[in-house]
Design an enzyme around this catalytic site. Structure first.
Site, short mmCIF file in Angstrom:
data_model
loop_
_atom_site.label_atom_id
_atom_site.label_comp_id
_atom_site.label_asym_id
_atom_site.label_seq_id
_atom_site.Cartn_x
_atom_site.Cartn_y
_atom_site.Cartn_z
N GLY A 113 13.30 -6.82 -17.02
CA GLY A 113 13.46 -5.67 -16.27
C GLY A 113 14.73 -5.02 -16.26
N ASP A 114 15.64 -5.36 -17.02
CA ASP A 114 17.18 -4.84 -16.82
C ASP A 114 17.48 -4.62 -18.08
OD1 ASP A 114 19.49 -4.28 -15.58
OD2 ASP A 114 18.59 -4.94 -13.75
N ASP A 115 18.78 -5.00 -18.32
CA ASP A 115 19.66 -4.81 -19.59
C ASP A 115 19.21 -6.01 -20.53
OD1 ASP A 115 20.74 -2.84 -18.45
OD2 ASP A 115 22.58 -3.98 -18.18
N ASN A 121 16.07 -1.79 -19.37
CA ASN A 121 16.76 -0.65 -19.43
C ASN A 121 17.39 -0.61 -20.80
OD1 ASN A 121 16.63 -0.63 -16.60
ND2 ASN A 121 18.64 -1.27 -16.07
#
Ligand SMILES: *[C@@H]1O[C@H](CO)[C@@H](O)[C@H](O)[C@H]1NC(C)=O
Ligand SMILES: *[C@@H]1O[C@H](CO)[C@@H](O)[C@H](O)[C@H]1NC(C)=O
Ligand SMILES: *[C@@H]1O[C@H](CO)[C@@H](O)[C@H](O)[C@H]1NC(C)=O
Ligand SMILES: *[C@@H]1O[C@H](CO)[C@@H](O)[C@H](O)[C@H]1NC(C)=O
Ligand SMILES: *[C@@H]1O[C@H](CO)[C@@H](O)[C@H](O)[C@H]1NC(C)=O
Ligand SMILES: *[C@@H]1O[C@H](CO)[C@@H](O)[C@H](O)[C@H]1NC(C)=O
Ligand SMILES: *[C@@H]1O[C@H](CO)[C@@H](O)[C@H](O)[C@H]1NC(C)=O
Ligand SMILES: *[C@@H]1O[C@H](CO)[C@@H](O)[C@H](O)[C@H]1NC(C)=O
Ligand SMILES: *[C@@H]1O[C@H](CO)[C@@H](O)[C@H](O)[C@H]1NC(C)=O
Ligand SMILES: *[C@@H]1O[C@H](CO)[C@@H](O)[C@H](O)[C@H]1NC(C)=O
Ligand SMILES: *[C@@H]1O[C@H](CO)[C@@H](O)[C@H](O)[C@H]1NC(C)=O
Ligand SMILES: *[C@@H]1O[C@H](CO)[C@@H](O)[C@H](O)[C@H]1NC(C)=O
Length: 424
Positions: A229-231, A253
């Site tokens: 849910g991020d990089d 991301n």
């Protein structure tokens, strides 16, 4: 560890026969309800230098922080290191390491040393038990440096190979490599997927980055499959000669350069990065609502806004000689994005950290917005040499793709003009 000693004796005799010195340890899980930390540490102490350790299949409960100092050795990990999800225990700063300087992030498991192989054969690795963490934090404030542990940290490594390794449900960053050189990760799986129906449709797994690279030279990341849910990859300060190939990102991301320039007293240098065959796939929105970018690059402003780990800015440096080729994006929000206002305010001094020599070759797929390229460089550090070839990401439903370039000194190769108009 009788078994380890018996094997060591055997190995000693064998090594007399073969004329080599190497120690072999083998271990199996103690079983449900048992704590395996002691036997794991003992095996690594016994055979982790100039030897080999084999973990049989199964779960090894790990109940406290652990460092493996591996020297000229190999670890075959057919099972999972199961980090028990006792959140209050791990959040006590005494119970994790702080070996990753940037943002003062915590680690529960650190590998250091040189000339080693860790092979999990696609069947072992780390069980992070992240769901307990994600649910706990869903209604609480999350901040960088708050003590949520990185699942797998390589720190001060020279010449290491991590192969076919699985990390299930990382609570926070999945991997970090810091202060290291000549490290190959070939085959890495991370999966942070919320299964608590209370949070379907929201990103309850932020900060579950696939890997953050920091202060490291000659790192290779091949055959990665990251759900987060991020990089899915965050290339942080002083990452040089990074090679990335066959990298799949599911949700989150996208692939980040940065953020950079967070520490006013340190310059962040990112030089010579080659990435090829990147695949960024949007997941069903009830599972993971975000699929931000293909590749995005970001720096803080030149003004200092509060202090790290949560605030910062004012750091200089540069990012140069980057190639991202053979990139497929599936319904990402902004396929290619560069901005230099991270953590900043509108009246801040523009960043002095310069992006240059960025090359984007053979991009395809779809964008959720018409503006498929949005490159907004700092007025204090305009970007030279932003080159494209065969860049064909489709805008939504037949709309014309827009390309925006702000403070770009020289651009070439886009199918249309790149200027401040860039359709929305
Ligand atoms: C080991 O893990 C299992 C579940 O994976 C758990 O039931 C058990 O309590 C754990 N043991 C310890 C000592 O934490
Ligand atoms: C952490 O360890 C230090 C030194 O051993 C000790 O003084 C401190 O009380 C510990 N903190 C906690 C929260 O246990
Ligand atoms: C957290 O907030 C959500 C709504 O945002 C709510 O549905 C849920 O019950 C809350 N959970 C807890 C444990 O308070
Ligand atoms: C990630 O985990 C979720 C939940 O267990 C599962 O449904 C999904 O297939 C996994 N993704 C991959 C790529 O294995
Ligand atoms: C590109 O990456 C995908 C996913 O990792 C892999 O299946 C495929 O073989 C790679 N293609 C090439 C040409 O290496
Ligand atoms: C830079 O500043 C940070 C605090 O923001 C500090 O922890 C660090 O030690 C400083 N590093 C140097 C090299 O001065
Ligand atoms: C990066 O390297 C440069 C030059 O070697 C050094 O001045 C700078 O402090 C380093 N930055 C970080 C974040 O370590
Ligand atoms: C362009 O990239 C795709 C993967 O996104 C790959 O399948 C294709 O072979 C590449 N084309 C060329 C000409 O290299
Ligand atoms: C960018 O590339 C040019 C050649 O095209 C080279 O002269 C220049 O030194 C490069 N910039 C950096 C910062 O490496
Ligand atoms: C970018 O393209 C320009 C014009 O074709 C060329 O002069 C320059 O060397 C290229 N830069 C890089 C880094 O490839
Ligand atoms: C895309 O175009 C198709 C047919 O032209 C239309 O049916 C559909 O509603 C459009 N979708 C969006 C999101 O505009
Ligand atoms: C953008 O570039 C195109 C082609 O060079 C030009 O026709 C147009 O006037 C430019 N728009 C602006 C606002 O600079």
């Amino acid at each position: 560890m009788e078994r380890c000693r018996a094997l060591t004796t055997f190995t000693f005799l064998l090594s007399l026969f073969l004329g080599v010195q190497s120690k072999l340890c083998a271990l199996s899980p103690l079983g449900p309800g048992q704590d395996d930390t002691d036997q794991v540490e003992a095996a690594i102490a016994e055979c982790g230098q100039y030897g080999a350790v084999t973990f049989a299949a199964g779960n090894y409960n790990i109940t406290r922080k652990m460092t493996w100092n591996l020297v000229e050795s190999r670890v075959d990990l057919y099972g999972y290191l199961n980090f028990i999800p006792d959140i209050q225990y791990w959040l006590d700063p005494n119970n994790t390491y702080r070996v990753v300087f940037i943002q003062n992030q915590a680690s529960w498991f650190v590998v250091t040393g040189n000339d080693f192989t860790i092979d999990a054969h696609g069947v072992g690795g780390i069980q992070g038990n992240g769901q307990t963490w994600w649910t706990y934090y869903a209604n609480r404030t999350r901040e960088d440096g708050d003590g949520r542990p990185i699942a797998f940290t390589l720190s001060h490594v020279a010449r290491g190979l991590v192969k076919d390794f699985r990390i299930e449900a990382q609570p926070f960053w999945c991997n970090t490599v810091a202060d290291s050189e000549d490290v190959v990760y070939d085959g890495m799986y991370c999966n942070a997927t919320n299964t608590d129906p209370a949070y379907f449709g929201t990103n309850v797994v932020p900060n579950t980055d696939g890997i953050d690279t920091y202060r490291s030279d000659r790192i290779s990341l091949t055959n990665w499959d990251i759900t987060c849910g991020d990089d899915c990859l965050a290339i942080k300060g002083n990452t040089t000669n990074l090679y990335v190939a066959n990298y799949v990102c599911r949700g989150g991301n996208g692939i980040a350069f940065g953020s950079l320039g967070q520490y006013a007293n340190l310059s962040d240098i990112v030089d010579h990065v080659v990435m090829q065959n990147l695949t960024l796939l949007r997941l069903p929105s009830n599972i993971q609502p975000n699929m931000g970018s293909g590749v995005y690059l970001k720096s803080w402003t030149a003004s200092v806004n509060d202090v790290p780990p949560t605030g910062g800015g004012g750091g200089g440096g540069y990012v140069s000689n980057v190639v991202a080729k053979d990139v497929y994006v599936d319904q990402v929000t902004v396929p290619l994005h560069l901005y230099q206002t991270n953590g900043g305010h509108s009246n801040d001094t523009p960043s002095y950290l310069q992006f240059s020599n960025l090359t984007f070759i053979n991009w395809s797929g779809t964008s959720q917005r018409s503006k498929v390229v949005d490159i907004e460089c700092s007025a204090n550090a305009p970007c030279p040499n932003i080159n494209f070839s065969n860049f064909n990401v489709a805008a939504p439903n037949g709309t014309a793709p827009g390309y925006e370039c702000v403070n770009v000194v020289s651009e070439s190769g886009l199918p249309g003009p790149c200027n401040a108009t860039g359709s929305a």
